[in-house]
Design an enzyme around this catalytic site. Sequence first.
Site, mmCIF file in Angstrom:
data_model
loop_
_atom_site.group_PDB
_atom_site.id
_atom_site.type_symbol
_atom_site.label_atom_id
_atom_site.label_comp_id
_atom_site.label_asym_id
_atom_site.label_seq_id
_atom_site.Cartn_x
_atom_site.Cartn_y
_atom_site.Cartn_z
ATOM 1 N N LYS A 7 1.029 4.574 6.859
ATOM 2 C CA LYS A 7 0.349 5.387 6.010
ATOM 3 C C LYS A 7 0.863 6.795 5.860
ATOM 4 O O LYS A 7 1.780 6.974 6.897
ATOM 5 C CB LYS A 7 -1.160 5.477 6.077
ATOM 6 N N SER B 241 0.900 -1.228 -0.051
ATOM 7 C CA SER B 241 -0.150 -0.001 0.002
ATOM 8 C C SER B 241 0.605 1.341 0.126
ATOM 9 O O SER B 241 0.435 2.408 -0.130
ATOM 10 C CB SER B 241 -0.954 0.056 1.176
#
Lengths: 165, 171
Positions: free
Chosen positions: A91, A38
């Site tokens: 993230k 990701s």
Amino acid sequence: MSPQRLLFDIAKKYFTTGIVCLTISDRYASFTAVRGSSMSPTFNPHTDSTTGISFDDYVLVEKFCLLKYKFSRGDVVVFRSPSNYKEKNIKRIVGLPGDWIDLPSLDTVRVPEGHCWVVGDNSACSLDSRSFGPIPLGLICGRVTHTVWPPHRIGGLNSRTHALP
Amino acid sequence: MRAPKLLQQYALQWKSAAKDVLSHSVLFAQFISLLHITDTYICSPTLVYGPSMLPTLNFTGDVLLVDKLSPLLGKVGNGDVVLVRSPENPRKSITKRIVGVEGDTVTFLVDSGRSVRSNSVVVPKGHVWIQGDNIYASNDSRHFGPVPYGLVLGKVFCRVWPPEEFGPLRQ
């Protein structure tokens, strides 16, 4: 020296080393593996390589930011997943409290007080704030500063401000 | 002949002093680590004040012992008084009671004291619904919604101050 004594000494040594290491990793800095693709251009860039074998990147996570909870846009952070407290995700912060975020579905949301908006660099396959909304800053447990493994990509992290899709 | 001897003596002195300092600092580090481990993983005292938990906790301030192990093991359920990191300000922590865990349907008064309109929601996965015991003066899940389980810092299990109310909390 009797064997019991020796065993006790060894156990004591391991115990003290363990608690000192745990304290350092809790308060100052620790290492974590990055799993999944990701954050693909930044970490794990070749997950779908021809060899089929992919190695996880290891990163250095500093914990000093938890004293003040001051973050800036572009910081890569480690946080507990809001839907499962045992899982930790990595993230990039793109929105701080008070920012307006444009969603692809022609919506604009405001990041509430004490929350932030996190998005993965590889927006195609990333489970982030676009699906679970803004996350509380209290879930953050560290900021990624360096890549330490693999050796050819050792170095600091550029905190580029990620353009929204 | 004298100078090397003197030097040797100095060196020995320095060596023993350095050894002393090293052993002391190692002991100090161990002590700090033990303190940190106890504080973050076993239990720690906290001062709680404010009107939001009024029948259970005093307005002026109570010192409570917080058990940090239960949330890590996932043993926090309905009716427990918990210490939660505030979702609105991560530097603050608040004390509330868990009213619903994931999957529960919680019914609450939207505007307690002014209207009787009630609302019910289903608590999403990995979240808890927290509410103060004094529903008229409490800033809780009715205002900011369910909070993620990761924000639960500990379970309150004992009151230490004031001394006349020492002991476990009322459920």
